[in-house]
Write a protein that holds these residues in place. Structure first.
Motif, mmCIF file in Angstrom:
data_model
loop_
_atom_site.group_PDB
_atom_site.id
_atom_site.type_symbol
_atom_site.label_atom_id
_atom_site.label_comp_id
_atom_site.label_asym_id
_atom_site.label_seq_id
_atom_site.Cartn_x
_atom_site.Cartn_y
_atom_site.Cartn_z
ATOM 1 N N CYS A 52 0.830 -1.219 0.000
ATOM 2 C CA CYS A 52 0.000 0.000 0.000
ATOM 3 C C CYS A 52 0.865 1.270 0.000
ATOM 4 O O CYS A 52 1.923 1.315 0.630
ATOM 5 N N GLU A 53 0.401 2.268 -0.709
ATOM 6 C CA GLU A 53 1.168 3.516 -0.802
ATOM 7 C C GLU A 53 0.963 4.402 0.429
ATOM 8 O O GLU A 53 1.773 5.270 0.730
ATOM 9 N N HIS A 54 -0.171 4.251 1.063
ATOM 10 C CA HIS A 54 -0.448 5.079 2.241
ATOM 11 C C HIS A 54 -0.843 4.196 3.417
ATOM 12 O O HIS A 54 -1.941 4.316 3.954
ATOM 13 N N CYS A 62 -4.507 1.225 3.262
ATOM 14 C CA CYS A 62 -5.413 2.389 3.272
ATOM 15 C C CYS A 62 -6.700 2.083 2.515
ATOM 16 O O CYS A 62 -7.736 2.680 2.767
ATOM 17 N N ASP A 63 -6.617 1.134 1.583
ATOM 18 C CA ASP A 63 -7.778 0.725 0.780
ATOM 19 C C ASP A 63 -8.230 1.781 -0.228
ATOM 20 O O ASP A 63 -9.271 1.620 -0.858
ATOM 21 N N LEU A 64 -7.501 2.864 -0.347
ATOM 22 C CA LEU A 64 -7.933 3.945 -1.234
ATOM 23 C C LEU A 64 -6.936 4.212 -2.359
ATOM 24 O O LEU A 64 -7.327 4.647 -3.442
ATOM 25 N N CYS A 65 -5.662 3.959 -2.093
ATOM 26 C CA CYS A 65 -4.647 4.301 -3.095
ATOM 27 C C CYS A 65 -4.786 3.412 -4.336
ATOM 28 O O CYS A 65 -5.491 2.401 -4.320
ATOM 29 N N CYS A 68 -3.864 -0.268 -3.689
ATOM 30 C CA CYS A 68 -4.925 -1.016 -2.996
ATOM 31 C C CYS A 68 -6.077 -1.341 -3.945
ATOM 32 O O CYS A 68 -6.587 -2.465 -3.961
HETATM 33 ZN ZN LIG Z 1 -3.367 1.780 -0.088
#
Ligand SMILES: [Zn+2]
Length: 299
Positions: A52-54, A62-65, A68
């Motif tokens: 994950c990037e964040h 983060c489930d958003l990047c 993910c």
């Molecule tokens: Zn992520």
């Protein structure tokens, strides 16, 4: 969905989060668990946390990047899946995997392989995999999903971190034992009703939990009783917990059980065991779970 939302197997999840957070990730893991354990989902969530990037502070994704999202949509360039062709994973599939691993990662700095039903690898396939396990390219992470890692060659197993996953059912059962023992102690100590209800709350979840709770409670009460007749002082936790060579799985030690039993007396334990049996009959007669359990504590 992230590791945070997966229930059960808390220690293994914790190690996965730590690996992701510190980026100290082994090159090979075996995730072993029976068919009821969603190993593929866990593998994906672990991978997501790792790349994950964040990443969150607790080591979860983060489930958003973009990364993910790609993992979730199953189209991440650097994740390669190997699965059985027919009944087994053949040599060619591992060869193809090795070709993939020979390339540098596209998006990040890790090449990830998820081998589904790894225990179906032919011996040739396993021998080929062994070469990769012995000399993995930097950034390689191989996850072998297996129902029974004993089916893998010892040489393969010894080069992987093994995570034995329990089905949620087993974990609940262990938890319910602790809940029963703690409620039991408060019950025999004559704690007020509202405290007892609070202590046994997890058992009120559903009928299955309630039935397991009652089973555990009865064994716990009987162990208390037995502890009273122990003259030798030789009682071990394992012996009174009744597990065949097993460990004492009660939160109380043998001595503490004896203490509790002495303080409340034989009569109270007998009555409690009887109330426990009645509650079980109530459950079988489909009487409301909460009503049956609370009724038991009032007897
Ligand atoms: Zn992520």
């Amino acid at each position: 969905m992230s590791l945070r939302e997966i229930r059960g197997n808390t220690q293994i999840l914790q190690r996965m989060k730590e690996a992701a957070a510190t980026q100290v990730v082994s090159h090979a893991y075996i995730l072993e668990g029976d068919a009821s354990v969603d190993k593929l989902r866990l593998a994906r969530e672990f991978v997501k946390a790792v790349i994950c990037e964040h990443r969150q502070n607790d080591g979860t994704s983060c489930d958003l990047c973009v990364t993910c999202q790609k993992v979730d949509h199953d189209n991440h360039e650097d994740i390669f899946y190997v699965s059985a062709d027919g009944n087994s994973i053949k040599d060619e599939a591992i060869e193809e995997m090795q070709r993939r691993l020979a390339n540098r990662p596209n998006a990040g700095n890790r090449n990830i392989v998820i081998v589904e039903q790894a225990d179906t690898m032919t011996l040739r396939a396993q021998n080929r995999l062994l070469k990769t396990l012995e000399e993995p390219a930097p950034g390689t992470v191989i996850l072998l999903l297996s129902e029974n890692s004993e089916h893998l060659a010892q040489t393969v197993r010894s080069r992987c971190i093994l995570y034995r996953l329990h089905s949620l059912g087993t974990e609940l059962e262990e938890n319910i034992k602790i809940v029963a023992a703690e409620t039991g102690e408060q019950w025999l100590n004559g704690e007020p009703f509202y405290k007892l209800v609070k202590a046994m709350e997890p058992a009120l979840a559903d009928k299955t939990a309630a039935a397991e709770f009652l089973d555990a409670m009865e064994i716990w009460l009987r162990d208390c009783m037995i502890s009273l007749y122990d003259q030798s002082g030789a009682l071990t936790g394992g012996a009174i917990a009744g597990g065949a060579g097993g460990q004492n799985r009660w939160p109380q030690s043998a001595r503490e059980l004896k203490e509790i039993a002495r303080n409340c007396g034989k009569e109270s334990i007998y009555n409690a065991i009887e109330a426990c049996e009645e509650a079980r009959q109530d459950l079988e007669r489909n009487i409301n779970t909460g009503y049956a359990l609370k009724g038991m504590l009032l007897k």
